[in-house]
Design a protein around this motif. Structure first.
Motif, PDB file in Angstrom:
ATOM      1  N   CYS A  57       0.823  -1.216   0.000  1.00 35.73           N
ATOM      2  CA  CYS A  57       0.000   0.000   0.000  1.00 35.73           C
ATOM      3  C   CYS A  57       0.856   1.264   0.000  1.00 35.73           C
ATOM      4  N   THR A  58       2.116   1.161  -0.468  1.00 40.26           N
ATOM      5  CA  THR A  58       3.009   2.316  -0.338  1.00 40.26           C
ATOM      6  C   THR A  58       2.632   3.460  -1.295  1.00 40.26           C
ATOM      7  N   VAL A  59       2.892   4.664  -0.838  1.00 45.28           N
ATOM      8  CA  VAL A  59       2.739   5.847  -1.694  1.00 45.28           C
ATOM      9  C   VAL A  59       4.062   6.612  -1.670  1.00 45.28           C
ATOM     10  N   LYS A  60       4.306   7.324  -2.773  1.00 44.12           N
ATOM     11  CA  LYS A  60       5.546   8.096  -2.855  1.00 44.12           C
ATOM     12  C   LYS A  60       5.353   9.427  -2.133  1.00 44.12           C
ATOM     13  N   THR A  61       6.273   9.717  -1.200  1.00 46.64           N
ATOM     14  CA  THR A  61       6.196  11.005  -0.505  1.00 46.64           C
ATOM     15  C   THR A  61       7.557  11.707  -0.652  1.00 46.64           C
ATOM     16  N   LYS A  62       7.607  12.948  -0.243  1.00 53.39           N
ATOM     17  CA  LYS A  62       8.877  13.690  -0.323  1.00 53.39           C
ATOM     18  C   LYS A  62       9.897  13.128   0.662  1.00 53.39           C
ATOM     19  N   LYS A  63       9.436  12.294   1.588  1.00 53.78           N
ATOM     20  CA  LYS A  63      10.349  11.664   2.558  1.00 53.78           C
ATOM     21  C   LYS A  63      10.501  10.179   2.265  1.00 53.78           C
ATOM     22  N   GLY A  64      10.345   9.789   1.003  1.00 59.11           N
ATOM     23  CA  GLY A  64      10.479   8.379   0.615  1.00 59.11           C
ATOM     24  C   GLY A  64       9.129   7.691   0.553  1.00 59.11           C
ATOM     25  N   TYR A  65       9.151   6.380   0.287  1.00 58.35           N
ATOM     26  CA  TYR A  65       7.892   5.638   0.206  1.00 58.35           C
ATOM     27  C   TYR A  65       7.338   5.402   1.611  1.00 58.35           C
ATOM     28  N   LYS A  66       6.021   5.560   1.752  1.00 55.90           N
ATOM     29  CA  LYS A  66       5.398   5.322   3.063  1.00 55.90           C
ATOM     30  C   LYS A  66       4.195   4.391   2.899  1.00 55.90           C
ATOM     31  N   ARG A  67       3.955   3.598   3.962  1.00 55.49           N
ATOM     32  CA  ARG A  67       2.845   2.652   3.926  1.00 55.49           C
ATOM     33  C   ARG A  67       1.560   3.347   4.397  1.00 55.49           C
ATOM     34  N   VAL A  68       0.543   3.283   3.549  1.00 58.41           N
ATOM     35  CA  VAL A  68      -0.715   3.950   3.897  1.00 58.41           C
ATOM     36  C   VAL A  68      -1.326   3.314   5.147  1.00 58.41           C
ATOM     37  N   CYS A  69      -1.171   1.995   5.310  1.00 56.24           N
ATOM     38  CA  CYS A  69      -1.798   1.318   6.458  1.00 56.24           C
ATOM     39  C   CYS A  69      -1.088   1.629   7.772  1.00 56.24           C
ATOM     40  N   LYS A  70       0.180   1.979   7.710  1.00 48.98           N
ATOM     41  CA  LYS A  70       0.959   2.124   8.945  1.00 48.98           C
ATOM     42  C   LYS A  70       1.290   3.593   9.234  1.00 48.98           C
ATOM     43  N   GLU A  71       1.957   4.260   8.275  1.00 51.00           N
ATOM     44  CA  GLU A  71       2.294   5.682   8.480  1.00 51.00           C
ATOM     45  C   GLU A  71       1.078   6.571   8.180  1.00 51.00           C
ATOM     46  N   GLY A  72       0.098   6.052   7.460  1.00 52.34           N
ATOM     47  CA  GLY A  72      -1.134   6.755   7.106  1.00 52.34           C
ATOM     48  C   GLY A  72      -2.307   6.103   7.814  1.00 52.34           C
ATOM     49  N   PRO A  73      -3.525   6.206   7.286  1.00 52.45           N
ATOM     50  CA  PRO A  73      -3.816   6.724   5.954  1.00 52.45           C
ATOM     51  C   PRO A  73      -3.780   8.238   5.830  1.00 52.45           C
ATOM     52  N   VAL A  74      -3.622   8.961   6.989  1.00 52.27           N
ATOM     53  CA  VAL A  74      -3.679  10.423   6.909  1.00 52.27           C
ATOM     54  C   VAL A  74      -2.263  10.978   6.765  1.00 52.27           C
ATOM     55  N   PHE A  75      -2.083  11.838   5.753  1.00 51.08           N
ATOM     56  CA  PHE A  75      -0.778  12.474   5.506  1.00 51.08           C
ATOM     57  C   PHE A  75      -0.984  13.979   5.319  1.00 51.08           C
ATOM     58  N   PRO A  76       0.034  14.775   5.693  1.00 54.12           N
ATOM     59  CA  PRO A  76      -0.017  16.189   5.290  1.00 54.12           C
ATOM     60  C   PRO A  76       0.034  16.219   3.760  1.00 54.12           C
ATOM     61  N   SER A  77      -0.849  16.962   3.138  1.00 55.07           N
ATOM     62  CA  SER A  77      -0.967  16.876   1.670  1.00 55.07           C
ATOM     63  C   SER A  77       0.318  17.285   0.959  1.00 55.07           C
ATOM     64  N   GLU A  78       1.096  18.194   1.588  1.00 54.14           N
ATOM     65  CA  GLU A  78       2.304  18.671   0.891  1.00 54.14           C
ATOM     66  C   GLU A  78       3.379  17.586   0.812  1.00 54.14           C
ATOM     67  N   GLU A  79       3.207  16.501   1.586  1.00 54.31           N
ATOM     68  CA  GLU A  79       4.212  15.416   1.557  1.00 54.31           C
ATOM     69  C   GLU A  79       4.046  14.486   0.354  1.00 54.31           C
ATOM     70  N   ILE A  80       2.839  14.403  -0.198  1.00 58.17           N
ATOM     71  CA  ILE A  80       2.567  13.396  -1.230  1.00 58.17           C
ATOM     72  C   ILE A  80       3.138  13.830  -2.582  1.00 58.17           C
ATOM     73  N   VAL A  81       3.809  12.879  -3.242  1.00 57.54           N
ATOM     74  CA  VAL A  81       4.283  13.130  -4.610  1.00 57.54           C
ATOM     75  C   VAL A  81       3.264  12.475  -5.543  1.00 57.54           C
ATOM     76  N   TRP A  82       2.485  13.297  -6.242  1.00 58.01           N
ATOM     77  CA  TRP A  82       1.438  12.765  -7.142  1.00 58.01           C
ATOM     78  C   TRP A  82       2.100  12.342  -8.443  1.00 58.01           C
ATOM     79  N   THR A  83       1.844  11.106  -8.868  1.00 61.05           N
ATOM     80  CA  THR A  83       2.533  10.632 -10.084  1.00 61.05           C
ATOM     81  C   THR A  83       1.553  10.508 -11.249  1.00 61.05           C
TER      82      THR A  83
END
Ligand SMILES: Cc1cc2nc3c(=O)[nH]c(=O)nc-3n(C[C@H](O)[C@H](O)[C@H](O)COP(=O)(O)OP(=O)(O)OC[C@H]3O[C@@H](n4cnc5c(N)ncnc54)[C@H](O)[C@@H]3O)c2cc1C
Ligand code: FES
Length: 269
Positions: A243-269
């Motif tokens: 479930c990883t997503v690309k963020t400015k701080k590397g790949y993060k797991r949505v189930c563990k580090e998320g599902p909530v993220f500061p929007s500015e961290e997400i790298v939209w591909t």
């Protein structure tokens, strides 16, 4: 701490007016678990076995819509939309049958400072995740709720009873509320209330294209924004990296580090 529990289904019924309309079919699932391991935070979720077996391939993530303590009846409530195999199996389950659930999982929404009145922006079934945040904040929020068409809008009466500030409903096709996307509505709302742009905070949950648009809007206006990401999940506990997503701080797991993220961290591909 999250854990596996067995839960009896006490309700599994349609929640929208025309629940058979293609792409809109949504249900309320009420579970009476053997035990609620820990009170959840708004934005957390459970993995629910979508049949009565222990098959891990048939577990799917669903936001906790409502939860009551043991003293209040010990129930977990979810809202779900029919999407594919798992949700189709789930809707066939009847009152009295049991499912296996794992949770509560994920981080949940960070609470705002007391002096802020946040704007919550839900798209479609994203209401399931943001409604408990609105409740936790005692309705002292602005709420923008949008969907493609009116049959996708859920819990409108509950929202009307809860939200103490502005509640704006919109549909892409204009069949209910304002016509346009929630991002169009957000733009109009902040233009009419410029004082909110400088002070405020956005929370959003909905389909990925909507989250991307809200994130870009927040970045342009310099507004802090938290989004709840929707990714397909397998384990739900950080083990499979599915479930990883690309963020400015590397790949993060949505189930563990998320599902909530500061929007500015997400790298939209
Ligand atoms: C943290 C979190 C909370 C969620 N909360 C809710 C909720 O409260 N109510 C609700 O109805 N849904 C929620 N979802 C989405 C829900 O988990 C999926 O709709 C569900 O897993 C689909 O299962 P399925 O077996 O029916 O579909 P599948 O057969 O697994 O998939 C059908 C189609 O949907 C796509 N898909 C599957 N899962 C997702 C997903 N997570 N995001 C985007 N596309 C997906 C697949 O790629 C495929 O194209 C949440 C997802 C996450 C990550
Ligand atoms: S679902 Fe397995 S790591 Fe997130």
């Amino acid at each position: 701490m999250s854990k596996y529990i067995r839960a009896k289904i006490t309700e599994n019924t349609p929640v929208n007016k025309d629940h058979t309309l293609l792409g809109c079919e949504s249900y309320r699932l009420v579970l009476s678990p053997d035990d609620i391991p820990q009170r959840s935070l708004p934005g957390q979720f459970y993995m629910i076995g979508t049949d009565s077996s222990y098959d891990p391939l048939l577990k799917r993530p669903f936001s906790i819509f409502r939860e009551t303590s043991s003293a209040e009846g010990g129930e977990l409530q979810f809202l779900y939309r029919i999407k594919g195999k798992g949700t189709k199996l789930l809707k066939e389950m009847r009152k009295g049958e049991t499912v296996n659930v794992l949770g509560p999982l994920g981080n949940g929404y960070p609470m705002p400072d007391k002096n802020l009145t946040p704007v919550l922006i839900a798209g479609g079934i994203g209401i399931a995740s943001l409604f408990p945040l609105a409740e936790k904040l005692s309705g002292n929020i602005h709420f923008l709720y949008g969907a493609r068409t009116k049959n996708e809008l859920l819990m409108l009466n509950e929202l009307k009873g809860l939200v103490k500030k502005e509640l704006i409903i919109s549909t892409d096709d204009g069949s209910e509320g304002e016509k346009g996307t929630v991002v169009d509505v957000l733009n109009r709302f902040l233009t009419l209330n410029p004082q909110l742009s400088t002070l405020n905070l956005l929370y959003s949950c909905g389909p990925s294209p909507m989250l991307e648009a809200v994130s870009k809007f927040a970045a342009e206006k310099g507004i802090k924004c938290y989004i709840s990401m929707e990714e397909s999940m397998a384990c739900g506990v950080g083990a499979c990296l599915g479930c990883t997503v690309k963020t400015k701080k590397g790949y993060k797991r949505v189930c563990k580090e998320g599902p909530v993220f500061p929007s500015e961290e997400i790298v939209w591909t």
